[in-house]
Scaffold this active site. Structure first.
Site, short mmCIF file in Angstrom:
data_model
loop_
_atom_site.label_atom_id
_atom_site.label_comp_id
_atom_site.label_asym_id
_atom_site.label_seq_id
_atom_site.Cartn_x
_atom_site.Cartn_y
_atom_site.Cartn_z
CB THR A 1 5.96 -25.36 -11.70
OG1 THR A 1 6.81 -24.40 -12.21
CG2 THR A 1 5.29 -24.97 -10.37
CG ASP A 2 11.08 -24.32 -13.03
OD1 ASP A 2 9.96 -23.89 -13.09
OD2 ASP A 2 11.85 -24.10 -13.90
CD GLU A 3 6.83 -20.04 -12.27
OE1 GLU A 3 6.10 -19.53 -11.35
OE2 GLU A 3 6.66 -20.01 -13.30
CE1 TYR B 1 1.06 -22.06 -11.34
CE2 TYR B 1 3.10 -21.57 -11.49
CZ TYR B 1 2.30 -22.46 -11.83
OH TYR B 1 2.66 -23.57 -12.39
CE LYS C 1 1.33 -26.75 -9.87
NZ LYS C 1 0.64 -27.79 -10.77
P1 NAD Z 1 -2.95 -24.51 -18.68
O1 NAD Z 1 -3.49 -23.09 -17.91
O2 NAD Z 1 -2.75 -24.48 -20.24
O3 NAD Z 1 -4.12 -25.70 -18.46
C1 NAD Z 1 -4.88 -25.97 -17.35
C2 NAD Z 1 -6.07 -26.83 -17.64
O4 NAD Z 1 -6.54 -27.06 -16.27
C3 NAD Z 1 -7.03 -26.01 -18.50
O5 NAD Z 1 -7.65 -26.85 -19.30
C4 NAD Z 1 -8.19 -25.89 -17.61
O6 NAD Z 1 -9.60 -25.59 -18.11
C5 NAD Z 1 -8.05 -26.75 -16.39
N1 NAD Z 1 -8.27 -26.57 -15.07
C6 NAD Z 1 -8.32 -25.44 -14.45
N2 NAD Z 1 -8.98 -25.30 -13.19
C7 NAD Z 1 -9.65 -26.62 -13.11
C8 NAD Z 1 -10.44 -27.18 -12.24
N3 NAD Z 1 -10.74 -26.58 -11.14
N4 NAD Z 1 -10.89 -28.40 -12.39
C9 NAD Z 1 -10.69 -29.04 -13.65
N5 NAD Z 1 -9.68 -28.57 -14.48
C10 NAD Z 1 -9.45 -27.24 -14.33
O7 NAD Z 1 -1.86 -24.99 -18.00
P2 NAD Z 1 -0.60 -25.61 -18.54
O8 NAD Z 1 0.48 -24.72 -18.80
O9 NAD Z 1 -0.85 -26.83 -19.47
O10 NAD Z 1 0.04 -26.62 -17.30
C11 NAD Z 1 -0.54 -27.74 -16.75
C12 NAD Z 1 0.33 -27.97 -15.56
O11 NAD Z 1 1.67 -28.06 -15.56
C13 NAD Z 1 -0.05 -27.05 -14.36
O12 NAD Z 1 -0.41 -27.83 -13.04
C14 NAD Z 1 1.19 -26.38 -14.20
O13 NAD Z 1 1.19 -25.95 -12.90
C15 NAD Z 1 2.25 -27.36 -14.57
N6 NAD Z 1 3.47 -26.56 -15.34
C16 NAD Z 1 3.39 -25.82 -16.44
C17 NAD Z 1 4.79 -25.48 -16.96
C18 NAD Z 1 4.50 -24.40 -18.07
O14 NAD Z 1 5.58 -24.12 -18.56
N7 NAD Z 1 3.22 -24.07 -18.84
C19 NAD Z 1 5.72 -25.98 -16.48
C20 NAD Z 1 5.72 -26.38 -15.34
C21 NAD Z 1 4.76 -26.95 -14.90
O1 TDX Z 2 4.20 -10.49 -21.87
C1 TDX Z 2 5.02 -10.93 -21.42
N1 TDX Z 2 6.13 -10.36 -21.13
C2 TDX Z 2 7.41 -10.84 -20.27
O2 TDX Z 2 8.47 -10.46 -20.30
C3 TDX Z 2 4.80 -12.29 -20.41
C4 TDX Z 2 3.60 -13.01 -20.60
C5 TDX Z 2 5.94 -12.68 -19.87
N2 TDX Z 2 7.19 -12.15 -19.83
C6 TDX Z 2 8.23 -12.70 -19.02
C7 TDX Z 2 7.88 -13.19 -17.66
C8 TDX Z 2 8.86 -14.24 -17.34
O3 TDX Z 2 10.13 -13.84 -16.83
O4 TDX Z 2 8.71 -13.93 -19.71
C9 TDX Z 2 8.83 -14.83 -18.71
C10 TDX Z 2 7.91 -16.23 -19.07
O5 TDX Z 2 6.65 -15.79 -18.43
P1 TDX Z 2 5.41 -16.74 -18.62
O6 TDX Z 2 5.42 -17.27 -20.10
O7 TDX Z 2 4.29 -15.96 -17.84
O8 TDX Z 2 6.03 -17.86 -17.57
P2 TDX Z 2 6.81 -18.03 -16.12
O9 TDX Z 2 6.01 -16.99 -15.45
O10 TDX Z 2 8.02 -18.36 -16.33
O11 TDX Z 2 5.71 -19.45 -15.93
C11 TDX Z 2 5.55 -20.48 -16.40
O12 TDX Z 2 6.75 -21.49 -16.22
C12 TDX Z 2 6.44 -22.28 -15.22
C13 TDX Z 2 4.31 -21.12 -16.64
O13 TDX Z 2 3.32 -20.21 -16.96
C14 TDX Z 2 4.11 -21.87 -15.37
O14 TDX Z 2 2.50 -22.34 -15.19
C15 TDX Z 2 5.13 -22.98 -14.95
O15 TDX Z 2 4.96 -23.26 -13.70
#
Ligand code: NAD
Ligand code: TDX
Length: 339
Positions: A125-127, A153, A157
């Site tokens: 992730t970019d985080e 988190y 990562k």
């Molecule tokens: P999500 O939380 O929707 O899904 C995570 C999945 O992993 C779930 O199905 C969960 O059951 C499974 N899981 C959790 N712990 C586990 C374990 N111990 N063993 C096996 N499975 C397990 O997450 P997402 O938003 O789909 O993110 C997927 C990946 O992408 C993550 O690695 C996250 O860090 C990365 N990512 C997410 C975003 C975003 O915007 N959502 C952006 C950049 C990177």
């Molecule tokens: O209720 C809310 N109100 C609010 O203002 C929530 C849930 C979030 N926010 C803000 C926090 C962040 O600045 O919105 C922005 C986005 O929040 P999230 O959806 O929780 O995402 P973020 O924290 O940016 O992280 C996401 O992007 C990077 C994913 O959850 C991560 O898994 C990924 O790595």
């Protein structure tokens, strides 16, 4: 080609499975997922009807189960999406983030070494780069930006990324890492900002905006992320990191207002609440490397992606209505009551 997709019952992993099944008709896909609160087998129902797809319930931290699976299946490629992924939950309870995101990744890396794979790809992730100031729009994250994580988190990562790259340097394991910006689209769990806005608006409930709403995220439609990962696992160079993002920076408050107007609701539902601890100010990816080396560019514009996403939530109410009952009600109370 046989690919293991971990975390494939979650948001991005499930979209990736559908992408791979349709783009690569000769590939077999196995999904390993622990089905935590964020994993949902309903999401994979259409895939389960495909003879080239298999689902295995299991935890990536369970070394014996993971090794047994690798021994039986003989994967060519492993793509690790499995993670605890919600920043707010990591602030309340960091331990599970270290266990899954760091130790789980290590188990997968060890299994890849033991049984030999041609590629291990880590979804990062970019985080991991921390944040950028709001008053320096000229700055972007490149692959050379130092790791500087802010939340439990992102620290977990970052730890996983370092391990993955260490397995390349030390053992020669063929790894790649991709660091993507915020995704949005179908199957996004409603604790995250965009689906939370949609679901709350459909119930005429307040939209909790953290702090001033000025924080900036760089949004990418999930299908564009899946296409980028597909390219990296086929054409990326082992040992390399690739940033993925589409230069689509938006203030949170502007995202909220856009979705409100898309659904024809009132801005009176916007409620400013106490800020997230350590809240990252701005994320902004420089995707030059993946564009130049692998020819990737995002295809979906934010205004079109948001329309498609809102429509998906309108068309798939049963998917999310299930998720926001039970445990989610407790989560929401704990996170937002008196905030
Ligand atoms: P999500 O939380 O929707 O899904 C995570 C999945 O992993 C779930 O199905 C969960 O059951 C499974 N899981 C959790 N712990 C586990 C374990 N111990 N063993 C096996 N499975 C397990 O997450 P997402 O938003 O789909 O993110 C997927 C990946 O992408 C993550 O690695 C996250 O860090 C990365 N990512 C997410 C975003 C975003 O915007 N959502 C952006 C950049 C990177
Ligand atoms: O209720 C809310 N109100 C609010 O203002 C929530 C849930 C979030 N926010 C803000 C926090 C962040 O600045 O919105 C922005 C986005 O929040 P999230 O959806 O929780 O995402 P973020 O924290 O940016 O992280 C996401 O992007 C990077 C994913 O959850 C991560 O898994 C990924 O790595």
């Amino acid at each position: 080609m046989k690919i293991l997709v971990t975390g494939g019952a979650g948001f991005i992993g499930s979209n990736f499975i559908y992408h791979m099944l349709s783009e690569h008709p000769d590939y077999d896909i196995v999904c390993l997922d622990a089905l935590t609160y964020a994993g949902n087998l309903h999401t994979l129902e259409p895939a389960l009807k495909n003879s080239r797809f298999k689902f295995v319930k299991g935890d990536i931290t369970d070394r014996n189960a993971v090794f047994e699976l690798f021994k039986n299946e003989k994967f060519d490629t492993v793509v690790n999406f499995a993670a605890e992924s919600h920043v707010d939950r990591s602030i309340n309870d960091p331990a599970i983030f270290l266990s899954t995101n760091v130790m789980g990744t290590q188990v997968l890396l060890d299994a890849c070494r033991e049984f030999g794979v041609s590629r291990f790809h880590q979804i990062s992730t970019d985080e991991v780069y921390g944040d950028l100031p709001l008053d320096r729009p000229d700055l972007f994250f490149t692959e050379e930006t130092p790791i500087h994580a802010s939340s439990p988190y992102s620290a977990s990562k970052a730890g996983a990324d370092l391990l993955v790259l260490a397995y390349y340097r030390t053992y020669g394991l063929p790894v790649t890492v991709s660091r993507c910006s915020n995704n949005y689209g179908p199957y996004h769990f409603p604790e995250k900002l965009i689906p939370l806005i949609i679901v709350n608006l459909l119930h005429d409930k307040p939209i909790p905006v953290y702090g001033t709403g000025e924080n900036i995220r760089d949004w990418l439609y999930v299908e564009d992320h899946c296409k980028a990962v597909d390219l990296v696992i086929h054409k990326g160079t082992p040992g390399e990191v690739y940033n993925i993002g589409g230069h689509n920076e938006m203030k949170n408050i502007d995202v909220v207002k856009l979705v409100i107007s898309e659904l024809g609701k009132s801005e009176d539902l916007i409620t400013y609440v106490k800020d997230r601890a350590g809240h990252d100010k701005r994320y902004a990816i420089d995707p030059t490397k993946i564009h130049r080396e692998l020819g990737w560019s995002p295809e979906v514009k934010f205004k079109d992606g948001i329309k498609k996403t809102v429509q998906w939530y309108l068309d798939n109410r049963e998917w999310w209505e299930d998720l926001i009952s039970g445990e989610y009600i407790n989560y929401y109370e704990k996170m937002y009551k008196n905030r």
